[in-house]
Motif scaffolding. Structure first.
Motif, mmCIF file in Angstrom:
data_model
loop_
_atom_site.group_PDB
_atom_site.id
_atom_site.type_symbol
_atom_site.label_atom_id
_atom_site.label_comp_id
_atom_site.label_asym_id
_atom_site.label_seq_id
_atom_site.Cartn_x
_atom_site.Cartn_y
_atom_site.Cartn_z
ATOM 1 N N ARG A 1 -41.907 15.864 -55.781
ATOM 2 C CA ARG A 1 -42.981 16.948 -55.627
ATOM 3 C C ARG A 1 -42.379 18.021 -55.426
ATOM 4 N NH1 ARG A 1 -47.998 14.101 -55.357
ATOM 5 N NH2 ARG A 1 -47.670 11.790 -55.331
ATOM 6 N N ARG B 1 -43.579 19.629 -63.699
ATOM 7 C CA ARG B 1 -43.433 19.026 -62.207
ATOM 8 C C ARG B 1 -42.533 19.855 -61.312
ATOM 9 N NH1 ARG B 1 -40.564 13.944 -65.159
ATOM 10 N NH2 ARG B 1 -42.296 12.971 -66.042
ATOM 11 N N GLN C 1 -42.376 19.362 -51.820
ATOM 12 C CA GLN C 1 -44.052 19.652 -51.344
ATOM 13 C C GLN C 1 -44.012 18.859 -49.854
ATOM 14 O OE1 GLN C 1 -46.596 18.425 -54.368
ATOM 15 N NE2 GLN C 1 -46.700 20.715 -55.281
#
Length: 183
Positions: free
Chosen positions: A15, A85, A164
């Motif tokens: 992420r 992504r 993230q």
């Protein structure tokens, strides 16, 4: 972070968000990749950076390749979304040459070592990434778009950005005994 800690606690981050490495940080990542083991100094790697509009072009390329392969709509959609992504993707290509002392497989492994070094350099600078491969590395349309010659190999797509999720800096270390023997 010290080098040993970085290596033994390595983990991928799937992420990823902005910012992507840029400027000196990106140059450090590329320089680290170019320090991979390199028998006979062949420099058997090429790095293609995909960011900004390049991600849109890669998305269209993967969608077209998935349609050409007659994949299901769900797989086509997944292929089209994959470049998003992370804010940056570095496609790493083993740029292989015929050499009497350095077989092709060794040049491919060297390019693979470059990916690992690049991911570690990213992590050392506060970024992270995930090394992806899969069927697109062998797809003729994708290989052509990345100017691969017949003897070249796409060893992977290194997705890079800022994690993230904050993860712990350590991992559970497996028992090494089943993996080690002495000659």
């Amino acid at each position: 972070m010290d080098a040993l800690e970085l290596l033994i606690n390595r983990r991928s981050a799937s992420r990823l968000t902005e910012p992507a490495p840029a400027g000196e940080s990106l140059q450090n990542i590329i320089r680290a990749g170019m320090r991979a083991p390199d028998h006979k100094s062949l420099q058997p790697w090429r790095f293609v950076i995909v960011e900004n509009e390049g991600r849109d072009r890669l998305s269209a390329l993967l969608e077209d390749a998935a349609r050409e392969a007659q994949l299901e709509e769900k797989a086509i959609d997944k292929a089209a979304r994959s470049p998003f992504r992370a804010p940056m993707i570095i496609t790493v290509i083993a740029h292989c040459e015929d050499h009497p002392k350095v077989p092709r497989w060794e040049q491919v492994v060297s390019a693979g070592c470059a990916v690992m070094a690049m991911q570690m350099a990213a992590a050392a600078q506060g970024f992270n990434g995930i090394w992806r491969s899969g069927p697109w590395t062998d797809n003729a349309r994708v290989r052509s778009a990345f100017n691969c010659r017949e003897q070249d190999a796409i060893v992977g797509f290194l997705y890079l950005g800022t994690p993230q999720l904050k993860s712990s800096t350590t991992v559970v270390h497996p028992d090494t005994a089943p993996f080690v023997s002495y000659f």
